[in-house]
Enzyme design. Structure first.
Site, short mmCIF file in Angstrom:
data_model
loop_
_atom_site.label_atom_id
_atom_site.label_comp_id
_atom_site.label_asym_id
_atom_site.label_seq_id
_atom_site.Cartn_x
_atom_site.Cartn_y
_atom_site.Cartn_z
CG ASN A 1 -47.27 22.33 -40.24
OD1 ASN A 1 -48.42 21.83 -40.05
ND2 ASN A 1 -47.35 23.26 -41.43
CB SER B 1 -47.23 24.77 -44.62
OG SER B 1 -47.24 23.75 -45.47
CG HIS C 1 -46.55 28.48 -41.83
ND1 HIS C 1 -46.62 27.65 -40.75
CD2 HIS C 1 -47.32 28.09 -42.78
CE1 HIS C 1 -47.54 26.79 -40.94
NE2 HIS C 1 -47.98 26.90 -42.18
CD GLU D 1 -44.90 28.48 -37.50
OE1 GLU D 1 -44.19 27.47 -36.74
OE2 GLU D 1 -45.32 27.90 -38.57
#
Length: 304
Positions: free
Chosen positions: A188, A114, A137, A149
Protein backbone atom coordinates in the site's frame (compact mmCIF):
# COMPACT_ATOMS: atom_id res chain seq x y z
CA UNK A 1 2.52 -36.84 10.45
CA UNK A 2 -0.59 -34.64 10.49
CA UNK A 3 0.31 -31.14 9.34
CA UNK A 4 -3.22 -29.75 9.28
CA UNK A 5 -4.11 -26.90 11.59
CA UNK A 6 -7.29 -25.41 13.01
CA UNK A 7 -7.91 -21.93 11.61
CA UNK A 8 -10.40 -19.36 12.85
CA UNK A 9 -11.23 -16.38 10.64
CA UNK A 10 -13.11 -13.58 12.40
CA UNK A 11 -15.06 -11.39 10.01
CA UNK A 12 -16.63 -13.29 7.11
CA UNK A 13 -17.34 -10.38 4.77
CA UNK A 14 -15.24 -8.84 2.01
CA UNK A 15 -11.97 -10.65 2.82
CA UNK A 16 -12.66 -13.19 5.53
CA UNK A 17 -14.55 -15.77 3.52
CA UNK A 18 -11.83 -15.87 0.85
CA UNK A 19 -9.11 -16.32 3.48
CA UNK A 20 -11.08 -19.16 5.01
CA UNK A 21 -11.52 -20.70 1.56
CA UNK A 22 -7.74 -20.76 1.00
CA UNK A 23 -7.05 -22.71 4.19
CA UNK A 24 -9.99 -25.09 3.77
CA UNK A 25 -9.00 -25.78 0.18
CA UNK A 26 -5.52 -26.70 1.43
CA UNK A 27 -7.02 -29.30 3.78
CA UNK A 28 -7.23 -27.38 7.06
CA UNK A 29 -10.32 -27.10 9.25
CA UNK A 30 -11.76 -23.60 9.36
CA UNK A 31 -14.23 -21.79 11.59
CA UNK A 32 -15.69 -18.65 10.03
CA UNK A 33 -17.00 -16.25 12.65
CA UNK A 34 -19.21 -13.21 12.21
CA UNK A 35 -21.83 -11.71 14.53
CA UNK A 36 -24.28 -11.49 11.63
CA UNK A 37 -25.72 -14.90 10.61
CA UNK A 38 -26.73 -13.49 7.22
CA UNK A 39 -23.09 -12.61 6.51
CA UNK A 40 -22.08 -16.17 7.34
CA UNK A 41 -24.72 -17.55 4.99
CA UNK A 42 -23.52 -15.25 2.20
CA UNK A 43 -19.91 -16.23 2.91
CA UNK A 44 -20.62 -19.92 2.41
CA UNK A 45 -22.59 -19.20 -0.75
CA UNK A 46 -19.74 -17.06 -2.09
CA UNK A 47 -17.16 -19.76 -1.35
CA UNK A 48 -19.33 -22.26 -3.17
CA UNK A 49 -19.56 -19.91 -6.16
CA UNK A 50 -15.82 -19.17 -6.12
CA UNK A 51 -14.95 -22.85 -6.20
CA UNK A 52 -17.46 -23.57 -8.95
CA UNK A 53 -16.04 -20.70 -11.02
CA UNK A 54 -12.57 -22.21 -10.62
CA UNK A 55 -13.80 -25.66 -11.68
CA UNK A 56 -13.46 -27.22 -8.22
CA UNK A 57 -16.00 -29.39 -6.43
CA UNK A 58 -17.26 -27.25 -3.53
CA UNK A 59 -18.34 -30.13 -1.30
CA UNK A 60 -14.99 -31.22 0.16
CA UNK A 61 -13.89 -27.65 0.87
CA UNK A 62 -17.18 -26.59 2.45
CA UNK A 63 -17.10 -29.80 4.49
CA UNK A 64 -14.05 -28.43 6.31
CA UNK A 65 -15.73 -25.10 7.16
CA UNK A 66 -18.04 -24.43 10.09
CA UNK A 67 -19.49 -21.13 11.28
CA UNK A 68 -20.01 -19.45 14.64
CA UNK A 69 -21.43 -16.04 15.57
CA UNK A 70 -19.17 -15.89 18.65
CA UNK A 71 -15.52 -14.99 17.94
CA UNK A 72 -14.30 -16.19 21.32
CA UNK A 73 -16.07 -19.54 21.00
CA UNK A 74 -14.70 -19.89 17.47
CA UNK A 75 -11.14 -19.34 18.75
CA UNK A 76 -11.17 -21.84 21.63
CA UNK A 77 -9.44 -24.66 19.72
CA UNK A 78 -7.57 -22.60 17.10
CA UNK A 79 -3.93 -22.91 16.10
CA UNK A 80 -4.28 -19.72 14.06
CA UNK A 81 -6.73 -16.83 14.43
CA UNK A 82 -7.00 -14.31 11.59
CA UNK A 83 -8.95 -11.09 12.14
CA UNK A 84 -10.65 -9.55 9.10
CA UNK A 85 -13.07 -7.06 10.68
CA UNK A 86 -13.60 -3.41 9.60
CA UNK A 87 -10.64 -1.00 9.78
CA UNK A 88 -11.42 0.51 13.18
CA UNK A 89 -8.57 0.45 15.68
CA UNK A 90 -10.70 0.25 18.83
CA UNK A 91 -12.71 -2.65 17.39
CA UNK A 92 -9.58 -4.61 16.55
CA UNK A 93 -7.96 -3.89 19.91
CA UNK A 94 -11.00 -5.16 21.83
CA UNK A 95 -11.33 -8.20 19.59
CA UNK A 96 -7.75 -9.29 20.16
CA UNK A 97 -8.07 -8.75 23.91
CA UNK A 98 -11.04 -11.12 23.93
CA UNK A 99 -9.53 -13.64 21.53
CA UNK A 100 -6.14 -13.72 23.28
CA UNK A 101 -7.93 -14.87 26.45
CA UNK A 102 -10.07 -17.44 24.63
CA UNK A 103 -7.56 -19.02 22.24
CA UNK A 104 -4.96 -21.61 23.29
CA UNK A 105 -1.61 -20.19 24.44
CA UNK A 106 0.12 -21.54 21.34
CA UNK A 107 -2.30 -19.97 18.85
CA UNK A 108 -0.86 -17.38 16.48
CA UNK A 109 -2.92 -14.19 16.29
CA UNK A 110 -2.96 -12.34 12.97
CA UNK A 111 -4.60 -9.13 11.75
CA UNK A 112 -5.56 -8.61 8.12
CA UNK A 113 -5.48 -4.82 8.44
CA UNK A 114 -4.21 -3.11 5.30
CA UNK A 115 -2.79 0.05 6.90
CA UNK A 116 -3.11 0.15 10.72
CA UNK A 117 0.21 -0.59 12.47
CA UNK A 118 0.06 -3.99 14.13
CA UNK A 119 1.83 -2.55 17.17
CA UNK A 120 -1.13 -0.23 17.75
CA UNK A 121 -3.61 -3.09 17.38
CA UNK A 122 -1.81 -5.08 20.07
CA UNK A 123 -1.23 -2.16 22.44
CA UNK A 124 -3.67 -3.46 25.07
CA UNK A 125 -2.40 -7.05 25.08
CA UNK A 126 -0.10 -8.66 27.61
CA UNK A 127 3.55 -9.04 26.63
CA UNK A 128 3.08 -12.76 26.05
CA UNK A 129 0.07 -12.22 23.80
CA UNK A 130 1.89 -9.51 21.85
CA UNK A 131 4.63 -12.04 21.19
CA UNK A 132 2.24 -14.15 19.11
CA UNK A 133 0.56 -11.24 17.30
CA UNK A 134 1.55 -10.26 13.78
CA UNK A 135 0.04 -8.91 10.60
CA UNK A 136 -1.01 -10.95 7.58
CA UNK A 137 -2.12 -8.47 4.96
CA UNK A 138 -3.97 -10.36 2.25
CA UNK A 139 -5.02 -8.69 -1.02
CA UNK A 140 -8.53 -8.74 -2.43
CA UNK A 141 -9.76 -11.21 -3.58
CA UNK A 142 -7.61 -13.31 -1.24
CA UNK A 143 -8.37 -16.63 -2.91
CA UNK A 144 -6.96 -15.32 -6.23
CA UNK A 145 -4.24 -12.78 -5.39
CA UNK A 146 -1.11 -14.66 -4.26
CA UNK A 147 0.59 -12.02 -2.10
CA UNK A 148 0.34 -11.93 1.69
CA UNK A 149 2.48 -9.46 3.64
CA UNK A 150 3.61 -10.97 6.95
CA UNK A 151 4.28 -8.09 9.35
CA UNK A 152 6.48 -8.43 12.41
CA UNK A 153 6.30 -6.02 15.31
CA UNK A 154 9.06 -5.38 17.85
CA UNK A 155 7.21 -7.83 20.13
CA UNK A 156 6.51 -10.68 17.67
CA UNK A 157 8.52 -13.78 18.50
CA UNK A 158 10.79 -15.01 15.71
CA UNK A 159 9.30 -18.51 15.72
CA UNK A 160 5.79 -17.06 15.33
CA UNK A 161 6.92 -14.94 12.38
CA UNK A 162 8.61 -17.89 10.67
CA UNK A 163 5.75 -20.32 11.31
CA UNK A 164 3.19 -17.96 9.80
CA UNK A 165 5.35 -17.54 6.72
CA UNK A 166 5.69 -21.31 6.28
CA UNK A 167 1.94 -21.91 6.70
CA UNK A 168 1.23 -19.37 3.95
CA UNK A 169 3.75 -20.98 1.60
CA UNK A 170 2.15 -24.36 2.30
CA UNK A 171 -1.33 -23.14 1.27
CA UNK A 172 0.01 -21.79 -2.02
CA UNK A 173 0.45 -18.09 -1.27
CA UNK A 174 3.46 -15.87 -2.04
CA UNK A 175 4.24 -14.30 1.33
CA UNK A 176 6.83 -11.60 1.92
CA UNK A 177 8.41 -10.74 5.26
CA UNK A 178 7.90 -7.19 6.50
CA UNK A 179 10.63 -6.88 9.13
CA UNK A 180 9.39 -3.61 10.67
CA UNK A 181 5.85 -2.53 11.44
CA UNK A 182 5.25 0.59 9.34
CA UNK A 183 1.96 2.19 8.28
CA UNK A 184 0.74 0.64 5.04
CA UNK A 185 3.44 -2.06 5.05
CA UNK A 186 4.96 -2.53 1.56
CA UNK A 187 2.25 -2.84 -1.08
CA UNK A 188 0.00 0.00 0.00
CA UNK A 189 2.93 2.37 0.49
CA UNK A 190 4.01 1.71 -3.10
CA UNK A 191 0.48 1.82 -4.50
CA UNK A 192 -0.58 5.04 -2.81
CA UNK A 193 2.68 6.82 -3.60
CA UNK A 194 1.75 6.30 -7.25
CA UNK A 195 -1.85 7.37 -6.60
CA UNK A 196 -0.64 10.60 -4.98
CA UNK A 197 1.39 11.46 -8.08
CA UNK A 198 -1.42 10.36 -10.45
CA UNK A 199 -4.06 12.51 -8.74
CA UNK A 200 -1.58 15.38 -8.64
CA UNK A 201 -1.11 15.19 -12.40
CA UNK A 202 -4.87 15.49 -12.87
CA UNK A 203 -5.12 18.30 -10.32
CA UNK A 204 -2.37 20.27 -12.10
CA UNK A 205 -4.09 19.94 -15.47
CA UNK A 206 -1.37 17.75 -16.99
CA UNK A 207 -3.83 15.07 -18.14
CA UNK A 208 -7.19 13.52 -17.32
CA UNK A 209 -7.93 10.37 -15.34
CA UNK A 210 -8.38 8.23 -18.45
CA UNK A 211 -4.88 9.14 -19.61
CA UNK A 212 -3.43 8.00 -16.28
CA UNK A 213 -5.08 4.59 -16.56
CA UNK A 214 -4.10 4.25 -20.21
CA UNK A 215 -0.45 5.00 -19.46
CA UNK A 216 -0.22 2.55 -16.56
CA UNK A 217 -2.02 -0.30 -18.34
CA UNK A 218 -0.09 0.10 -21.59
CA UNK A 219 3.46 0.68 -20.34
CA UNK A 220 5.06 -0.33 -17.05
CA UNK A 221 1.89 -2.11 -15.95
CA UNK A 222 2.42 -4.66 -18.71
CA UNK A 223 5.88 -5.49 -17.38
CA UNK A 224 4.78 -5.78 -13.76
CA UNK A 225 4.12 -9.54 -13.60
CA UNK A 226 7.69 -10.35 -14.68
CA UNK A 227 9.72 -7.20 -13.96
CA UNK A 228 9.53 -5.56 -10.55
CA UNK A 229 10.81 -2.01 -9.98
CA UNK A 230 14.06 -3.14 -8.34
CA UNK A 231 14.70 -5.59 -11.18
CA UNK A 232 13.98 -2.77 -13.63
CA UNK A 233 16.46 -0.47 -11.87
CA UNK A 234 19.15 -3.13 -12.13
CA UNK A 235 18.18 -3.85 -15.73
CA UNK A 236 18.68 -0.25 -16.90
CA UNK A 237 21.61 0.26 -14.53
CA UNK A 238 21.86 2.17 -11.27
CA UNK A 239 23.82 5.01 -12.88
CA UNK A 240 20.89 5.80 -15.17
CA UNK A 241 18.44 5.29 -12.32
CA UNK A 242 20.33 7.83 -10.19
CA UNK A 243 20.53 10.33 -13.06
CA UNK A 244 16.79 10.11 -13.73
CA UNK A 245 16.02 10.56 -10.04
CA UNK A 246 18.18 13.67 -9.83
CA UNK A 247 16.05 15.28 -12.52
CA UNK A 248 12.65 13.91 -11.51
CA UNK A 249 12.51 13.75 -7.72
CA UNK A 250 12.42 17.54 -7.17
CA UNK A 251 9.29 17.70 -9.36
CA UNK A 252 7.33 14.89 -7.70
CA UNK A 253 4.51 15.42 -5.23
CA UNK A 254 5.46 15.27 -1.55
CA UNK A 255 2.25 16.59 0.06
CA UNK A 256 1.40 14.90 3.34
CA UNK A 257 -2.36 15.49 3.05
CA UNK A 258 -4.86 14.04 0.55
CA UNK A 259 -5.29 16.03 -2.65
CA UNK A 260 -7.87 18.87 -2.51
CA UNK A 261 -9.24 17.41 -5.75
CA UNK A 262 -10.61 14.48 -3.75
CA UNK A 263 -12.35 16.88 -1.35
CA UNK A 264 -13.91 18.74 -4.28
CA UNK A 265 -15.19 15.59 -5.96
CA UNK A 266 -16.57 14.13 -2.73
CA UNK A 267 -18.36 17.40 -1.92
CA UNK A 268 -20.06 17.18 -5.31
CA UNK A 269 -21.17 13.61 -4.62
CA UNK A 270 -18.68 12.20 -7.13
CA UNK A 271 -17.46 9.41 -4.89
CA UNK A 272 -16.72 6.71 -7.47
CA UNK A 273 -18.41 3.87 -9.30
CA UNK A 274 -21.32 3.60 -6.90
CA UNK A 275 -22.28 7.21 -7.74
CA UNK A 276 -21.59 6.95 -11.46
CA UNK A 277 -18.82 9.53 -11.20
CA UNK A 278 -15.49 9.76 -9.44
CA UNK A 279 -12.20 10.57 -11.08
CA UNK A 280 -13.85 8.96 -14.13
CA UNK A 281 -17.44 8.58 -15.30
CA UNK A 282 -19.22 5.23 -14.92
CA UNK A 283 -22.39 3.57 -16.07
CA UNK A 284 -23.70 0.42 -14.42
CA UNK A 285 -22.63 -1.46 -17.53
CA UNK A 286 -19.09 -0.08 -17.67
CA UNK A 287 -18.54 -0.69 -13.95
CA UNK A 288 -19.81 -4.28 -14.22
CA UNK A 289 -17.65 -4.86 -17.29
CA UNK A 290 -14.51 -3.70 -15.50
CA UNK A 291 -15.23 -5.95 -12.52
CA UNK A 292 -15.78 -8.90 -14.90
CA UNK A 293 -12.55 -8.21 -16.77
CA UNK A 294 -10.62 -7.97 -13.49
CA UNK A 295 -12.10 -11.24 -12.24
CA UNK A 296 -11.23 -13.03 -15.50
CA UNK A 297 -7.71 -11.62 -15.47
CA UNK A 298 -7.06 -12.70 -11.87
CA UNK A 299 -8.38 -16.19 -12.57
CA UNK A 300 -6.11 -16.51 -15.63
CA UNK A 301 -3.14 -15.37 -13.57
CA UNK A 302 -4.02 -17.79 -10.75
CA UNK A 303 -4.22 -20.71 -13.19
CA UNK A 304 -0.86 -19.81 -14.69
Amino acid sequence: MDTTIKVTVIGAGLMGHGIGQVFARAGHTVVLSDPNPAVLDRALAQIRQNLADEGDEPGPVLGRITTDVSPTRAAVHADLVIEAVPERLALKQQLFEDVARAAPDHAILASNTSVIPITDIGARLSERARGRLLGTHWWNPPHLVPLVEVVRTAYTRVEVFEQMYLWLVAVGKRPVKVQRDVTGFIGNRLQHAMWREAIGLIEDGICDAEAIDTVVKNSFGLRGPVLGPMENADLVGLELTRDVHRVMFPALKTNAEPSPLLDQLIAQGHVGMKAGQGLRSWTTESADQLRLELDRHLRRMARS
